[in-house]
Design an enzyme around this catalytic site. Structure first.
Site, mmCIF file in Angstrom:
data_model
loop_
_atom_site.group_PDB
_atom_site.id
_atom_site.type_symbol
_atom_site.label_atom_id
_atom_site.label_comp_id
_atom_site.label_asym_id
_atom_site.label_seq_id
_atom_site.Cartn_x
_atom_site.Cartn_y
_atom_site.Cartn_z
ATOM 1 N N SER A 54 0.843 -1.201 0.000
ATOM 2 C CA SER A 54 0.000 0.000 0.000
ATOM 3 C C SER A 54 0.877 1.250 0.000
ATOM 4 C CB SER A 54 -0.927 0.013 1.219
ATOM 5 O OG SER A 54 -0.218 -0.269 2.414
ATOM 6 N N ASP A 92 5.368 -7.266 2.505
ATOM 7 C CA ASP A 92 4.587 -7.668 1.333
ATOM 8 C C ASP A 92 5.509 -8.049 0.199
ATOM 9 O OD1 ASP A 92 1.838 -7.830 1.437
ATOM 10 O OD2 ASP A 92 1.531 -5.665 1.220
ATOM 11 N N GLU A 124 -0.485 -12.278 -2.079
ATOM 12 C CA GLU A 124 -1.916 -12.284 -2.394
ATOM 13 C C GLU A 124 -2.244 -13.483 -3.271
ATOM 14 O OE1 GLU A 124 -3.141 -8.527 -4.092
ATOM 15 O OE2 GLU A 124 -2.240 -7.395 -2.438
ATOM 16 N N GLU A 191 -9.456 -9.501 3.289
ATOM 17 C CA GLU A 191 -9.755 -8.097 2.970
ATOM 18 C C GLU A 191 -11.118 -7.945 2.318
ATOM 19 O OE1 GLU A 191 -6.609 -5.859 1.086
ATOM 20 O OE2 GLU A 191 -7.940 -4.142 0.715
#
Ligand code: KIV
Length: 275
Positions: A54, A92, A124, A191
């Site tokens: 992010s 991440d 992810e 999420e």
């Protein structure tokens, strides 16, 4: 406002997170990208600090998380881990760093651990990335999964809306959560899914779920730090609780400074040195 230091000063580990789930203790998590913020978050007793991609949006001003590079992630991870003593630091894996096969994914995960000093990595995806998760876990690197809304797939979705509102997609998200656990993930970020789905996922996993926009039923919660500090007046989704109004505070601080400099009021005698 509490300025107390946390009483539990034990280093947070992946094992500790599992124990917390078993004991019904909620896990607190926030993102960090810079040294001073990471140190404050750690000193406040937050359990997990995510060096999130992010950063691409809230630090670098991009429209999506996709432009984030390995070099940028390594830089942010290094400065965050330099500051943190207690929290578990997860880095991440940026878009493209684990999509070209297990060898390259493992190579990049090792870099984040070795050069960035991260203690775990986050990827992810669901069942399709499980062979990669297994490979990284086999090397002794803890992996956190990330299901539901996966911001790196924004161009496939075409929207940041809630995922899993339809039964088929909800079932697929649940299956992906189990597949990640079976592949060795120590935790799963969930999420932007309906709260009932997050409750079902949480109940069906032995590893902790960490929710964002997924209701109160997860084992822990994470927010993007600049969002919860109220730094971005343009971004106010319902799942973000604002714990400060930093945009307003910073704006008036900058304006006051500008005014003081223009008025010749800064620096004053007390702010100046004498020979
Ligand atoms: O990059 C990030 O900040 C994240 C959180 C939204 C969980 O992945």
């Amino acid at each position: 406002m509490s300025t107390e230091r946390p009483t539990d000063t034990r280093k947070v580990t992946t094992l500790r997170l599992t124990e917390m789930k078993q004991a019904g203790e909620k896990v607190s998590a926030l993102t960090a990208y810079d040294f001073l913020t990471a140190r404050l978050i750690d000193q406040a007793g937050i359990d997990v600090i995510l060096v999130g991609d992010s950063a691409s949006m809230v630090f670098a001003g991009n429209d999506t998380t996709l432009p984030m590079t390995m070099e940028e992630m390594l830089y942010h991870t290094r400065v965050v881990t330099r500051a943190v003593k207690r929290a578990l630091v997860i880095a991440d894996m940026p878009f493209g760093s684990y999509h070209e096969g297990a060898d390259k994914a493992l190579h990049n995960a090792i870099k984040l651990m070795k050069e960035g000093r991260a203690e775990a990595v986050k990827l992810e995806g669901g069942a399709s990335i499980c062979p990669i998760v297994e490979r990284i876990v086999d090397a002794g690197i803890p992996v956190c999964g990330h299901i539901g809304l996966q911001p790196q797939s924004i161009h496939t979705y075409g929207t940041y809306k809630t995922r899993g509102t339809q039964p088929d997609e909800a079932q697929a998200i649940l299956d992906n959560a189990r597949a990640l656990q079976d592949a060795g993930a120590f935790a799963v970020v969930v999420e932007k899914v309906p709260k009932d789905l997050a409750v079902r996922i949480t109940a069906s996993l032995e590893v902790p779920t960490i929710g964002i926009g997924a209701g109160g039923g997860c084992d822990g919660q994470i927010l993007v730090t600049p969002d919860m500090l109220g730094m971005n007046r343009q971004f106010q989704p319902r799942f973000v609780r604002r714990y400060a109004k930093l945009a307003e505070d910073m704006h008036s601080a900058f304006q006051n400074y500008h005014h003081d400099v223009r008025a010749g009021d800064f620096p004053n005698e007390g702010e100046s040195y004498t020979a």
